[in-house]
Design an enzyme around this catalytic site. Structure first.
Site, PDB file in Angstrom:
ATOM      1  N   THR B 196     -74.734-101.105  18.110  1.00  0.00           N
ATOM      2  CA  THR B 196     -74.864-102.549  18.258  1.00  0.00           C
ATOM      3  C   THR B 196     -75.790-103.011  17.138  1.00  0.00           C
ATOM      4  O   THR B 196     -76.634-102.247  16.670  1.00  0.00           O
ATOM      5  CB  THR B 196     -75.523-102.824  19.623  1.00  0.00           C
ATOM      6  OG1 THR B 196     -74.607-102.460  20.630  1.00  0.00           O
ATOM      7  CG2 THR B 196     -75.959-104.264  19.800  1.00  0.00           C
ATOM      8  N   ILE B 225     -68.267-105.941  30.174  1.00  0.00           N
ATOM      9  CA  ILE B 225     -69.315-106.654  29.458  1.00  0.00           C
ATOM     10  C   ILE B 225     -70.579-105.803  29.501  1.00  0.00           C
ATOM     11  O   ILE B 225     -70.936-105.256  30.548  1.00  0.00           O
ATOM     12  CB  ILE B 225     -69.551-108.043  30.101  1.00  0.00           C
ATOM     13  CG1 ILE B 225     -68.320-108.926  29.853  1.00  0.00           C
ATOM     14  CG2 ILE B 225     -70.817-108.702  29.545  1.00  0.00           C
ATOM     15  CD1 ILE B 225     -68.384-110.303  30.489  1.00  0.00           C
ATOM     16  N   ASP B 227     -74.785-105.246  27.682  1.00  0.00           N
ATOM     17  CA  ASP B 227     -76.041-105.991  27.698  1.00  0.00           C
ATOM     18  C   ASP B 227     -76.157-107.012  26.581  1.00  0.00           C
ATOM     19  O   ASP B 227     -76.925-107.972  26.698  1.00  0.00           O
ATOM     20  CB  ASP B 227     -77.210-105.011  27.576  1.00  0.00           C
ATOM     21  CG  ASP B 227     -77.194-104.322  26.230  1.00  0.00           C
ATOM     22  OD1 ASP B 227     -78.036-104.651  25.366  1.00  0.00           O
ATOM     23  OD2 ASP B 227     -76.320-103.460  26.022  1.00  0.00           O
ATOM     24  N   THR B 246     -80.679-102.313  22.000  1.00  0.00           N
ATOM     25  CA  THR B 246     -79.485-101.535  21.749  1.00  0.00           C
ATOM     26  C   THR B 246     -79.607-100.208  22.471  1.00  0.00           C
ATOM     27  O   THR B 246     -80.712 -99.708  22.671  1.00  0.00           O
ATOM     28  CB  THR B 246     -79.315-101.276  20.236  1.00  0.00           C
ATOM     29  OG1 THR B 246     -78.413-100.176  20.043  1.00  0.00           O
ATOM     30  CG2 THR B 246     -80.629-100.920  19.574  1.00  0.00           C
ATOM     31  N   GLU B 248     -77.933 -97.710  25.796  1.00  0.00           N
ATOM     32  CA  GLU B 248     -77.061 -97.657  26.964  1.00  0.00           C
ATOM     33  C   GLU B 248     -77.114 -99.010  27.677  1.00  0.00           C
ATOM     34  O   GLU B 248     -78.113 -99.367  28.293  1.00  0.00           O
ATOM     35  CB  GLU B 248     -77.506 -96.522  27.898  1.00  0.00           C
ATOM     36  CG  GLU B 248     -77.297 -95.149  27.251  1.00  0.00           C
ATOM     37  CD  GLU B 248     -77.725 -93.999  28.138  1.00  0.00           C
ATOM     38  OE1 GLU B 248     -78.786 -94.095  28.776  1.00  0.00           O
ATOM     39  OE2 GLU B 248     -76.983 -93.000  28.189  1.00  0.00           O
ATOM     40  N   GLY B 249     -76.012 -99.723  27.580  1.00  0.00           N
ATOM     41  CA  GLY B 249     -75.979-101.095  28.090  1.00  0.00           C
ATOM     42  C   GLY B 249     -76.404-101.222  29.537  1.00  0.00           C
ATOM     43  O   GLY B 249     -77.129-102.132  29.919  1.00  0.00           O
TER      44      GLY B 249
END
Lengths: 291, 325
Positions: B196, B225, B227, B246, B248-249
């Site tokens: 990200t 979706i 984070d 950025t 692990e969402g």
């Protein structure tokens, strides 16, 4: 200590002269949902189960803006969203852009429990729902509710609870903003804004989504308790009075020590709560008589 | 104290065996984007404009996982998301499920500036984009050969795969990495890197802003979706600071990472670096993530509990640093 539960059916500019035919069915639903939640808590159901089942009841009621009774987008369609969070583990689930799922809150819980993700939306969420046999039925063209008169804002629904094991949970569900743009997402499915729970408290917010997002309402109540040592009541009051413009936010919250608070900076908030200690309340505006 | 400061990132979680050539390419891109931001700050552009233009540059380059070069969904398509937040007044904008908009971060900005809402997604976001006349392209524009190959591998492994930016031919040489014990989201680090992108800035007037953009998880379910578009999770800015995360969402969402940095400064009166360290050490549980942050007094900080984060930062007094480890 002991169990506690609070639920809401939306905060907004609810006129004090709301006619009985619009007030009574909602009060009746709040009462019924409170009783269902209390019975479940007394039966030692987990907080997560309790908030889900209460919000399902609220979604099924056409008088509130969630599930059946959701308000419409500019295109005249329904796009629902919901989220759930388990205070003990901070696991959470959220959905947006649902059009055919009867109980969005239950789909949010399935996202949490059956996928490696937290949040599914629109076509992807609907496709996931279709794989979960029980949860999808086309929403029947429900009897069209009369257009919402000016000022009678029926709102988001939500429930927070602490169970007999001391675990906290929260669930929130909504059809969103009346006449919203297609694809508009509000605060309800955004963890930390419309919904939040950890091992200190559980919060469900309602009001103007854009304001709730900006003020990260759910997380801030908990953060004030955790980082500034405020009590649940003081934290909720601070967020509602200082962090968002007047007329935009309300919330219900419970703490790990069994306290309950219901705070709002709007004209009113459809709400109800009960604690094991025997306190119970149901109301719309302030200075409601206790039950 | 005081003065402008800027930080950029291209993702937390890096294979320790990343070939030197790729490391250099990443550092060059980070340096280029950092310099774009620095010039803009020297020209007194406000923070909100600087974060947008820097993230646009990151999106337009296929190296990291945003805009062109985004990770692919299970269907082989690209679904991008982004969010932006302006510290003064905490205005914000976010988009998800974007498939034809060349620069998702700019669409997020338009949501903030030109719509009555904070967050638009999928067809509604695309429709708004058309009305606003932003540059639109076919979804194919975003898809790179590298990622098509990655998706195939991911499907074979039948698991969610964070993208890993090396040419397919180089994968065999990563056999040794397969023995690496480093895992992210249950996968060996040799096949994972979220990448990200994000930028945080405080300008000469002390205004903070933050922006984050991504293609999300390789092989993700359509409609998933993460984070990056969630205010308070992947992105946050207020009077005190600007933060972009950025990693692990799911961990970033549960930990409301970006908001917590600011909340610690606001409610517990920690300094920027203390708040960043606290969040990385205490708010992630088993999760792996990183973040960059700036404060209104011109400080810059970063933190990560992964074994690397592509990042760069600079302050007005001349300090500059670009790094991976």
């Amino acid at each position: 200590m002991g169990w506690a539960i609070a639920l809401h059916g939306g905060a907004g500019d609810i006129p004090k002269d709301l006619p009985p035919e619009r007030r009574k069915p909602r009060e009746a639903t709040l009462r019924r949902c409170l009783e269902i939640g209390v019975a479940a808590l007394k039966a030692h159901k987990s907080a997560l189960d309790v908030v889900e089942l209460v919000v399902r009841e609220l979604e099924n009621c056409p008088h509130f803006n969630a599930g059946r009774g959701s308000v419409l987008t500019t295109d005249g369609t329904v796009e629902m969203e919901a989220s759930v969070m388990d205070g003990k583990t901070k696991n959470c689930g959220a959905v947006s852009g649902l059009t055919t799922v009867v109980n969005p809150i239950s789909l949010a819980r399935l996202v949490m429990e059956k996928t490696p993700h937290i949040y599914l939306a629109f076509d992807g969420a609907e496709a996931f729902a279709r794989e979960q046999i029980d949860y999808t039925q086309p929403i029947k063209k429900a009897p069209k509710i009369a257009p919402v008169p000016e000022g009678d804002q029926i709102g988001t629904v939500g429930c927070v609870a602490i169970d007999t094991q001391g675990n906290l949970a929260t669930a929130t569900s909504t059809g969103g903003l009346v006449n919203k743009m297609v694809g508009r997402i509000g605060d309800t499915p955004i963890i930390g804004t419309g919904t939040y729970a950890n091992n200190l408290c559980a919060v469900s917010a309602t009001g103007k989504g854009e304001s709730i997002i900006r003020a990260t309402v759910g997380r801030d109540v908990a953060a004030l308790m955790e980082y500034k040592g405020l009590s649940l009541e003081d934290a909720a009051a601070y967020v509602v009075e200082e962090c968002a413009p007047k007329g935009t936010v309300g919330l219900v919250a419970v703490s790990a020590t069994g306290e309950v608070t219901m705070a709002y900076n709007t004209t009113g908030m459809f709400r109800a709560c009960a604690t094991e200690a025997g306190h119970a309340e149901l109301g719309i505006w302030s200075s409601e008589s206790n039950e | 104290m005081g003065g402008w400061a800027i930080a950029v990132h291209g993702g937390a979680g890096v294979d320790p065996n990343l070939p030197p050539q790729r490391q250099d390419e990443a550092k060059q891109l980070l340096t280029r984007c950092l310099n774009l931001g620095i010039s803009a700050l020297r020209s007194s552009l406000p923070a909100i404009d600087v974060v947008e233009l820097v993230v646009r540059a990151l999106e337009s380059d296929p190296l990291f996982n945003s805009g062109r070069g985004s990770a692919l969904t299970e269907n082989g398509t690209v679904e991008m998301e982004a969010s932006i937040m302006d510290g003064p007044k905490r205005r914000c904008g976010a988009v998800s499920g974007v498939t034809t908009v060349k620069n998702p971060i700019s669409l997020a900005r338009l949501v903030m500036d030109k719509s009555p809402h904070s967050y638009l997604a999928f067809s509604g976001a695309e429709e708004f984009a058309k009305q606003q006349g932003v540059e639109m392209v076919d979804n194919e524009y975003f898809i790179t050969e590298d990622n098509v190959g990655m998706l195939k591998l991911a499907k074979e492994a039948n698991s969610i795969l964070y993208d890993y930016r090396i040419p397919i031919v180089g994968l065999e040489s990563c056999g040794a990495a397969a023995e690496s014990p480093i895992l992210m989201n249950g996968l060996p680090i040799s096949v994972y890197a979220p990448e990200t992108v994000g930028c945080v800035v405080v300008d000469g007037q002390g205004r903070c802003a933050a922006a984050t953009s991504t293609g999300g998880l390789m092989n993700k379910m359509t409609g998933r979706i993460g984070d990056s578009p969630l205010i308070g999770a992947g992105t946050y800015a207020c009077d005190l600071c600007g933060v972009s995360c950025t990693g692990e969402g799911e961990a970033i969402i549960r930990g409301t990472l970006a908001r917590d940095v600011a909340a610690l400064m606001e409610y517990k009166e920690l300094s920027l670096q203390e708040a960043v360290d606290y969040v990385i050490n205490k708010r992630l549980d088993e999760g792996k993530a990183g973040l960059i942050a700036v404060s209104k007094t011109g400080e810059v900080a970063c933190g990560f509990n992964t074994n690397g984060m592509f990042r760069g930062c600079a302050t007005e007094d001349g300090f500059t640093k670009v790094g991976i480890w």
